[in-house]
Design an enzyme around this catalytic site. Structure first.
Site, mmCIF file in Angstrom:
data_model
loop_
_atom_site.group_PDB
_atom_site.id
_atom_site.type_symbol
_atom_site.label_atom_id
_atom_site.label_comp_id
_atom_site.label_asym_id
_atom_site.label_seq_id
_atom_site.Cartn_x
_atom_site.Cartn_y
_atom_site.Cartn_z
ATOM 1 N N CYS A 191 2.751 3.800 6.193
ATOM 2 C CA CYS A 191 3.092 4.877 5.252
ATOM 3 C C CYS A 191 4.194 4.405 4.313
ATOM 4 C CB CYS A 191 3.644 6.102 5.987
ATOM 5 S SG CYS A 191 2.533 6.865 7.152
ATOM 6 N N ASP A 192 4.234 4.973 3.126
ATOM 7 C CA ASP A 192 5.336 4.709 2.202
ATOM 8 C C ASP A 192 5.513 5.924 1.289
ATOM 9 O OD1 ASP A 192 7.147 2.337 1.265
ATOM 10 O OD2 ASP A 192 6.483 3.371 -0.550
ATOM 11 N N SER A 193 6.773 6.267 0.980
ATOM 12 C CA SER A 193 7.057 7.469 0.181
ATOM 13 C C SER A 193 7.907 7.166 -1.052
ATOM 14 C CB SER A 193 7.826 8.501 1.022
ATOM 15 O OG SER A 193 7.087 8.884 2.142
#
Lengths: 221, 221
Positions: free
Chosen positions: A83-85
């Protein structure tokens, strides 16, 4: 039970999975994120397609993290999730993508610019199944920031919390009262969208209940 | 530091305040909630104003809880907060207001009716200040439910979690993946809207940072 390996160092992502009854293993990737984004930007510039949208940047990083951890996994797990935000803000001069603030002064300046405004929190997800299956998607949620006073900004920044998080805010910590509302999935704002994970799991033939830990299954009774 | 007394037995409300750095005292009210709602319904019928809207019912109960606890408080606290939540569903025959399901069969039937649909979670808040000040408001958040399979419903109901909560779902527990998104404040769905609390605090002259516990202030550094 199906096992999951989370390719992220984020305590908030781990806490999100745990709150939903999923107890993942954790292995942090060694992906050079700035280098990957530079490559993507250079490729887009060469192709004349303009800046890489934030929703694509986070997906690209999520994929790289998941693949890196799948290739180097120290434990056997059925699934790997990366995941990456990033927060996308329109400060009046066009969309800007922001990560973690460099220091307290930058966190305070960000809040003075974003109070009373709206941003979009993008979280990329990449799920690799047991075989060669891999699927990904980005969760994008609109976030409405409260119109904080200068005193509230100073007090919030002084807690240190905004320095550790993309966009310099949380919805699941001290920052909770400072977000008036969202449109989309709350967990995506925290860093891992649970309904999107359910969709991705379905695409690789797994259901959410298969991931529930024994502890989770007895806690609710 | 300003102290808060929470007039609610809900572990989710307590956890929401704690996640935001607020460590309240807790005292559960002895309000006869069904009797109060019956009175309100009878008064509305006598006045010919039709059914009492869910947003008003939760505010009425929140006020009764806060006043009861202020009158009987066993500890000195600067502020008292009462809350109450209800889910309003449109099942095709008009709006229905639902609380906790009676048993597993009812929880499963509810989910079969609400999967793929939308509800509104209303949470009433009533805050009593140190003097005679008291203020209240309702947070109403749209909730989109995922289109669960029968197997997912059965597995979710079997965990026991849906039996303990208004509307037979959570967004902060095992139910997280089963809510595709919301429009409004996530914490209001859990049972206590933090941004609305910030507004109400402001109306009685208190700011959120004044409620932060010493533990909260050191954890983020």
């Amino acid at each position: 039970m199906t096992t999951l390996l989370l390719a992220s160092a984020s305590p908030a992502r781990l806490a999100t999975l745990r709150s939903a009854g999923i107890e993942p293993q954790v292995q942090v990737s060694s992906v050079d994120e700035p280098a990957l984004l530079d490559q993507a930007a250079a490729a887009a510039a060469a192709a004349g397609t303009g800046p890489v949208p934030a929703a694509e940047q986070v997906l690209l990083l999520a994929r790289a993290k998941a693949r890196d951890v799948r290739a180097t996994a120290r434990t056997a797990a059925d699934l790997v999730l990366g995941c990456d935000s990033m927060l996308e803000l329109d400060d009046g001069t066009g969309p800007t993508v922001v990560g973690k603030p460099a220091d307290a002064a930058e966190a305070a300046a960000r809040w003075r610019a974003m109070r009373g405004r709206t941003g979009v929190l993008h979280t990329g997800h990449w799920l690799i199944g047991t075989g060669t299956d891999e699927v990904g998607a980005t969760s994008s949620t609109v976030v409405h920031f409260a119109d904080l006073t200068d005193a509230e900004i100073d007090a919030y920044v002084a807690t240190g919390e905004p320095l550790h998080v993309a966009g310099a805010f949380t919805v699941d910590g001290l920052g909770g009262p400072f977000v008036t509302g969202i449109e989309g999935d709350h967990h995506g704002v925290v860093g891992l969208s649970l309904p999107l994970l359910r969709d991705l799991l379905g695409q690789v033939g797994v259901t959410v209940p298969e991931l529930w830990s024994t502890t989770a299954l007895t806690a609710g009774r």
